[in-house]
Design a protein around this motif. Structure first.
Motif, PDB file in Angstrom:
ATOM      1  N   LEU A  17      10.439 -28.908 -18.277  1.00 43.16           N
ATOM      2  CA  LEU A  17      10.653 -27.524 -18.695  1.00 43.16           C
ATOM      3  C   LEU A  17      10.068 -27.249 -20.074  1.00 43.16           C
ATOM      4  CD1 LEU A  17      14.401 -26.787 -17.780  1.00 43.16           C
ATOM      5  CD2 LEU A  17      12.390 -26.566 -16.351  1.00 43.16           C
ATOM      6  N   GLU A  18       9.576 -26.028 -20.234  1.00 43.22           N
ATOM      7  CA  GLU A  18       9.234 -25.507 -21.563  1.00 43.22           C
ATOM      8  C   GLU A  18      10.159 -24.320 -21.768  1.00 43.22           C
ATOM      9  OE1 GLU A  18       4.665 -25.253 -21.864  1.00 43.22           O
ATOM     10  OE2 GLU A  18       5.155 -25.723 -19.799  1.00 43.22           O
ATOM     11  N   VAL A  19      11.083 -24.460 -22.702  1.00 38.58           N
ATOM     12  CA  VAL A  19      12.110 -23.444 -22.887  1.00 38.58           C
ATOM     13  C   VAL A  19      11.801 -22.641 -24.142  1.00 38.58           C
ATOM     14  CG1 VAL A  19      14.574 -23.069 -23.276  1.00 38.58           C
ATOM     15  CG2 VAL A  19      13.813 -24.939 -21.780  1.00 38.58           C
ATOM     16  N   VAL A 163      10.226 -28.471 -25.434  1.00 36.71           N
ATOM     17  CA  VAL A 163       9.478 -29.030 -24.304  1.00 36.71           C
ATOM     18  C   VAL A 163      10.104 -30.355 -23.883  1.00 36.71           C
ATOM     19  CG1 VAL A 163       7.202 -29.760 -23.478  1.00 36.71           C
ATOM     20  CG2 VAL A 163       7.373 -27.983 -25.236  1.00 36.71           C
ATOM     21  N   THR A 164      10.375 -30.490 -22.592  1.00 38.08           N
ATOM     22  CA  THR A 164      10.945 -31.757 -22.110  1.00 38.08           C
ATOM     23  C   THR A 164       9.842 -32.633 -21.515  1.00 38.08           C
ATOM     24  OG1 THR A 164      11.289 -31.276 -19.751  1.00 38.08           O
ATOM     25  CG2 THR A 164      12.952 -30.437 -21.293  1.00 38.08           C
ATOM     26  N   GLU A 165      10.137 -33.901 -21.371  1.00 38.53           N
ATOM     27  CA  GLU A 165       9.302 -34.794 -20.568  1.00 38.53           C
ATOM     28  C   GLU A 165       9.554 -34.420 -19.100  1.00 38.53           C
ATOM     29  OE1 GLU A 165       7.140 -36.958 -21.449  1.00 38.53           O
ATOM     30  OE2 GLU A 165       7.661 -37.799 -23.415  1.00 38.53           O
ATOM     31  N   PRO A 166       8.649 -34.792 -18.209  1.00 34.95           N
ATOM     32  CA  PRO A 166       8.890 -34.493 -16.779  1.00 34.95           C
ATOM     33  C   PRO A 166       9.940 -35.444 -16.206  1.00 34.95           C
ATOM     34  CG  PRO A 166       6.757 -35.564 -17.066  1.00 34.95           C
ATOM     35  CD  PRO A 166       7.313 -35.368 -18.439  1.00 34.95           C
ATOM     36  N   ASP A 167      11.171 -35.301 -16.656  1.00 32.53           N
ATOM     37  CA  ASP A 167      12.226 -36.271 -16.348  1.00 32.53           C
ATOM     38  C   ASP A 167      13.196 -35.815 -15.268  1.00 32.53           C
ATOM     39  OD1 ASP A 167      11.308 -38.126 -18.094  1.00 32.53           O
ATOM     40  OD2 ASP A 167      12.772 -37.730 -19.688  1.00 32.53           O
ATOM     41  N   VAL A 204       8.931 -23.398 -15.795  1.00 31.78           N
ATOM     42  CA  VAL A 204       9.307 -24.585 -15.028  1.00 31.78           C
ATOM     43  C   VAL A 204       8.057 -25.226 -14.429  1.00 31.78           C
ATOM     44  CG1 VAL A 204      10.698 -25.415 -13.094  1.00 31.78           C
ATOM     45  CG2 VAL A 204      11.536 -23.547 -14.520  1.00 31.78           C
ATOM     46  N   ASN A 205       7.777 -26.458 -14.831  1.00 31.38           N
ATOM     47  CA  ASN A 205       6.620 -27.196 -14.303  1.00 31.38           C
ATOM     48  C   ASN A 205       7.088 -28.071 -13.147  1.00 31.38           C
ATOM     49  OD1 ASN A 205       4.245 -26.891 -16.436  1.00 31.38           O
ATOM     50  ND2 ASN A 205       6.204 -26.925 -17.502  1.00 31.38           N
ATOM     51  N   VAL A 206       6.427 -27.927 -12.011  1.00 29.43           N
ATOM     52  CA  VAL A 206       6.868 -28.642 -10.817  1.00 29.43           C
ATOM     53  C   VAL A 206       5.698 -29.388 -10.189  1.00 29.43           C
ATOM     54  CG1 VAL A 206       7.877 -28.398  -8.500  1.00 29.43           C
ATOM     55  CG2 VAL A 206       8.571 -26.835 -10.330  1.00 29.43           C
ATOM     56  N   SER A 207       5.922 -30.629  -9.804  1.00 22.16           N
ATOM     57  CA  SER A 207       4.947 -31.349  -8.981  1.00 22.16           C
ATOM     58  C   SER A 207       5.719 -32.176  -7.972  1.00 22.16           C
ATOM     59  CB  SER A 207       4.048 -32.241  -9.844  1.00 22.16           C
ATOM     60  OG  SER A 207       4.817 -33.251 -10.458  1.00 22.16           O
ATOM     61  N   VAL A 208       5.012 -32.692  -6.975  1.00 22.24           N
ATOM     62  CA  VAL A 208       5.655 -33.578  -6.004  1.00 22.24           C
ATOM     63  C   VAL A 208       4.831 -34.859  -5.887  1.00 22.24           C
ATOM     64  CG1 VAL A 208       6.720 -31.718  -4.687  1.00 22.24           C
ATOM     65  CG2 VAL A 208       4.446 -32.531  -4.035  1.00 22.24           C
ATOM     66  N   LEU A 215       2.368 -39.426 -11.361  1.00 21.95           N
ATOM     67  CA  LEU A 215       2.645 -37.984 -11.356  1.00 21.95           C
ATOM     68  C   LEU A 215       1.604 -37.212 -10.545  1.00 21.95           C
ATOM     69  CD1 LEU A 215       3.623 -37.314 -15.090  1.00 21.95           C
ATOM     70  CD2 LEU A 215       5.144 -37.428 -13.101  1.00 21.95           C
ATOM     71  N   GLY A 216       2.076 -36.220  -9.808  1.00 18.74           N
ATOM     72  CA  GLY A 216       1.175 -35.323  -9.084  1.00 18.74           C
ATOM     73  C   GLY A 216       0.730 -34.174  -9.978  1.00 18.74           C
ATOM     74  N   THR A 217      -0.159 -33.316  -9.434  1.00 18.01           N
ATOM     75  CA  THR A 217      -0.611 -32.145 -10.196  1.00 18.01           C
ATOM     76  C   THR A 217       0.499 -31.096 -10.218  1.00 18.01           C
ATOM     77  OG1 THR A 217      -2.851 -32.557  -9.462  1.00 18.01           O
ATOM     78  CG2 THR A 217      -2.380 -30.363 -10.328  1.00 18.01           C
ATOM     79  N   THR A 270      -5.328 -19.261 -12.976  1.00 19.40           N
ATOM     80  CA  THR A 270      -5.517 -20.696 -13.112  1.00 19.40           C
ATOM     81  C   THR A 270      -5.134 -21.051 -14.535  1.00 19.40           C
ATOM     82  OG1 THR A 270      -7.803 -20.338 -13.721  1.00 19.40           O
ATOM     83  CG2 THR A 270      -7.362 -20.869 -11.406  1.00 19.40           C
ATOM     84  N   LYS A 271      -4.703 -22.264 -14.707  1.00 19.97           N
ATOM     85  CA  LYS A 271      -4.178 -22.723 -15.997  1.00 19.97           C
ATOM     86  C   LYS A 271      -5.291 -22.700 -17.055  1.00 19.97           C
ATOM     87  CE  LYS A 271      -1.310 -24.939 -18.666  1.00 19.97           C
ATOM     88  NZ  LYS A 271      -0.280 -24.105 -19.242  1.00 19.97           N
ATOM     89  N   GLU A 272      -4.975 -22.091 -18.214  1.00 16.29           N
ATOM     90  CA  GLU A 272      -5.981 -22.145 -19.270  1.00 16.29           C
ATOM     91  C   GLU A 272      -5.906 -23.521 -19.940  1.00 16.29           C
ATOM     92  OE1 GLU A 272      -2.623 -21.164 -19.625  1.00 16.29           O
ATOM     93  OE2 GLU A 272      -3.431 -19.144 -19.277  1.00 16.29           O
TER      94      GLU A 272
HETATM   95  P1  ADP Z   1       1.171 -26.643 -21.530  1.00 12.05           P
HETATM   96  O1  ADP Z   1       1.355 -25.890 -22.801  1.00 12.05           O
HETATM   97  O2  ADP Z   1      -0.208 -26.894 -21.146  1.00 12.05           O
HETATM   98  O3  ADP Z   1       1.991 -26.091 -20.420  1.00 12.05           O
HETATM   99  P2  ADP Z   1       2.955 -28.587 -22.518  1.00 12.05           P
HETATM  100  O4  ADP Z   1       2.654 -29.967 -23.001  1.00 12.05           O
HETATM  101  O5  ADP Z   1       3.451 -27.574 -23.461  1.00 12.05           O
HETATM  102  O6  ADP Z   1       1.677 -28.110 -21.780  1.00 12.05           O
HETATM  103  O7  ADP Z   1       4.023 -28.682 -21.362  1.00 12.05           O
HETATM  104  C1  ADP Z   1       3.842 -29.462 -20.303  1.00 12.05           C
HETATM  105  C2  ADP Z   1       5.139 -29.412 -19.526  1.00 12.05           C
HETATM  106  O8  ADP Z   1       4.871 -29.815 -18.203  1.00 12.05           O
HETATM  107  C3  ADP Z   1       6.190 -30.359 -20.044  1.00 12.05           C
HETATM  108  O9  ADP Z   1       7.464 -29.794 -19.915  1.00 12.05           O
HETATM  109  C4  ADP Z   1       6.076 -31.555 -19.122  1.00 12.05           C
HETATM  110  O10 ADP Z   1       7.287 -32.238 -18.966  1.00 12.05           O
HETATM  111  C5  ADP Z   1       5.674 -30.906 -17.835  1.00 12.05           C
HETATM  112  N1  ADP Z   1       4.846 -31.767 -16.981  1.00 12.05           N
HETATM  113  C6  ADP Z   1       3.756 -32.464 -17.332  1.00 12.05           C
HETATM  114  N2  ADP Z   1       3.254 -33.103 -16.271  1.00 12.05           N
HETATM  115  C7  ADP Z   1       4.038 -32.783 -15.209  1.00 12.05           C
HETATM  116  C8  ADP Z   1       4.011 -33.133 -13.812  1.00 12.05           C
HETATM  117  N3  ADP Z   1       3.082 -33.893 -13.297  1.00 12.05           N
HETATM  118  N4  ADP Z   1       4.981 -32.606 -13.043  1.00 12.05           N
HETATM  119  C9  ADP Z   1       5.927 -31.812 -13.545  1.00 12.05           C
HETATM  120  N5  ADP Z   1       5.990 -31.459 -14.837  1.00 12.05           N
HETATM  121  C10 ADP Z   1       5.070 -31.931 -15.660  1.00 12.05           C
END
Ligand code: ADP
Ligand code: MG
Length: 489
Positions: A17-19, A163-167, A204-208, A215-217, A270-272
């Motif tokens: 998450l990026e909150v 910003v959290t890790e993808p945990d 909310v960043n999501v991958s599977v 990690l997936g895209t 698309t993601k910048e």
């Molecule tokens: P951006 O600004 O490009 O979005 P950030 O580093 O600010 O990049 O944020 C990346 C976010 O995406 C973080 O919360 C991270 O945990 C999450 N993230 C990174 N890789 C993955 C992935 N493969 N699957 C899910 N979430 C991810």
């Protein structure tokens, strides 16, 4: 961990998450304009916020302090040196043509938040960083049929991006994280946590992936302003990605929007890339250098946070894990409970607060601050039970009346004549009547069926309208039914 069953086997969801949390502060990050919610459009815009030529930003110490306080509350490293960068892009509600943010060196580094899941397991979600940045203004599309208006009240308001890790491994974990983060921010007083007003929102960043794989895209779903939407959007998005991959496609990294009405995510752009923003240190601002003493002073003033409070409620007050979780989630609730429990039986206090008070507040839509039954009043009610003035059963009735009228427990008890009868003579008379009416049962009891004691207690209580002191009733009944024991005493 909850897996998704696809046609070709199991998939694991990965979420980061990026909150964005709006800082509680009277004025903006780099100007003295007010941050109050709900003002008339453009009433709170300084020359700096409007990016007039010749103006310069000056960092607001209060916002810096709040960011540090939040970092400490998230168990994170505080960086004594950080830098403000310009993130360049055009948007009609961004008069500067760039957002001042922190990129290469953020004010807060790595930290951690512990979450508890439904089944009681605990997990740690790592925090990657927290940085300070400006909010943008707002485009108003509903004021004119042909024109878009711009409101700059929000331009320059301080945000913390956390910003959290993808945990996180399921939508439920993402929801639990968000609830915990909001609780911590509210305890700290650094963000009001009001998601409907937009003070707290999440990308909310999501991958599977297949369990155990790399990690997936990811796709990023923008700007979710409720915990329910976070859960729904993540669940929908993970399923969508599984379907795309199982149909032979691949996931493109992109930014998506959640359609709250239809419950689906849609592609937005698309993601910048980072280099698209041409980040560089803002030449108008010096690096932000903090004194260790400034940080230590904030650390010394931190309130007791939910995890510590929970541990204390469990260890010192003897509450169950579940009760403690419910009580500490909200600081006002926890403080109310503590005021009731002080000098009283803590478990009884927890029961009254969680079941009776929260139940009544929910039904009436009131917050705890608006409760007609204040903590001292609820404490007074519990005292009357403990002293034996009223029975537990009458207490429920007293509580209802207190909640409706705001009266003190003692007044309700007197008005309704609910004092418990502890007068031995009066109870003895009733006991004798009951025993005479049920001579057959008395005989059964005496021949060994001692379980019947409960029946007699029930009959006596009924005859007194629930007002007899159960302890006295028990004693008298035993004395009458077990004469041998009675004589020994
Ligand atoms: P951006 O600004 O490009 O979005 P950030 O580093 O600010 O990049 O944020 C990346 C976010 O995406 C973080 O919360 C991270 O945990 C999450 N993230 C990174 N890789 C993955 C992935 N493969 N699957 C899910 N979430 C991810
Ligand atoms: Mg992002």
């Amino acid at each position: 961990m909850s897996l998704i069953e696809g046609r070709s086997g199991a998939w694991e969801t990965v979420i980061g998450l990026e909150v964005h949390a709006q800082v509680v502060s009277e004025s903006k990050l780099f100007s003295g304009a007010s941050t109050a919610f709900g003002a008339e459009a453009n009433a709170q815009v300084s020359l700096v916020d409007a990016a007039m030529p010749g103006t310069l930003p000056v960092v607001n110490e209060r916002c810096v302090e709040q960011a540090v306080r939040t970092g400490l509350g998230l168990d994170a490293e505080i960086n004594l040196v950080s830098v403000f960068d310009r993130k360049n892009y055009f948007y009609p509600d961004l008069p500067q043509g760039y957002q001042i943010s922190q990129y290469s060196q953020s004010i807060v580094g790595r930290g951690a938040v512990e979450i508890a899941l439904e089944d009681g397991t605990r997990r740690t979600v790592r925090i990657l960083r927290l940085h300070l940045e400006q909010d943008a203004g707002k485009s108003l599309h509903d004021r004119d049929p042909r024109k878009t208006w711009v409101d700059l009240n929000r331009a320059g308001v301080a945000l913390m991006e956390i910003v959290t890790e993808p945990d996180m491994r399921s939508p439920e974990e993402a929801a639990a994280f968000m609830a915990k983060l909001r609780s911590i921010l509210r305890y700290l007083g650094t963000c009001d946590g009001n998601m409907q007003e937009g003070s707290l929102r999440a990308d909310v960043n999501v991958s599977v992936r297949r369990p155990g794989e790399g990690l997936g895209t990811r796709c990023e779903i923008k700007n979710l302003n409720s915990i329910r939407f976070i859960r729904q959007a993540a669940a929908y998005e993970a399923k969508r990605q599984v379907e795309v991959i199982e149909d032979g496609g691949s996931i493109e990294q992109e930014t998506r929007l959640f359609d709250t009405e239809r419950g689906v995510t849609r592609s937005m752009r698309t993601k910048e890339e980072e280099h698209d923003y041409r980040y560089f240190p803002d030449p108008d601002l010096m690096p932000l250098v903090l004194d260790q003493a400034f940080v230590d002073g904030i650390r010394a003033s931190l309130p007791e946070l939910p995890d510590a409070k929970k541990a204390r409620f469990v260890e010192e007050l003897g509450l169950s894990d579940e009760d403690a979780d419910v009580l500490v989630a909200d600081r006002d609730n926890a403080e109310y409970f503590e005021a009731v429990a002080k000098g009283r039986d803590a478990k009884a206090a927890a029961n009254w607060v969680i079941h009776d008070l929260f139940g009544a507040l929910n039904r009436s839509g009131l917050s705890i601050g608006e409760s007609p039954v204040t903590a001292p009043k609820l404490g007074g009610l519990i005292d009357l039970i403990q002293e034996g003035t009223i029975s537990g059963r009458s207490a429920k009735e007293v509580f209802q009346v207190m909640f409706e009228t705001g009266s003190d427990a003692g007044i309700v008890v007197t008005e309704r004549g609910l004092e418990q009868v502890s007068d031995t003579g009066a109870i003895e008379e009733i006991v004798d009547t009951v025993l005479a009416e049920h001579a057959d049962r008395v005989a059964e009891y005496r021949s060994g069926k001692t379980r019947l004691l409960g029946f007699f207690v029930g009959q006596v209580m009924k005859a007194t309208g629930g007002k007899a002191n159960p302890k006295t009733v028990n004693e008298i009944l035993r004395a009458r039914l077990d004469p041998a024991q009675g004589r020994d005493e």
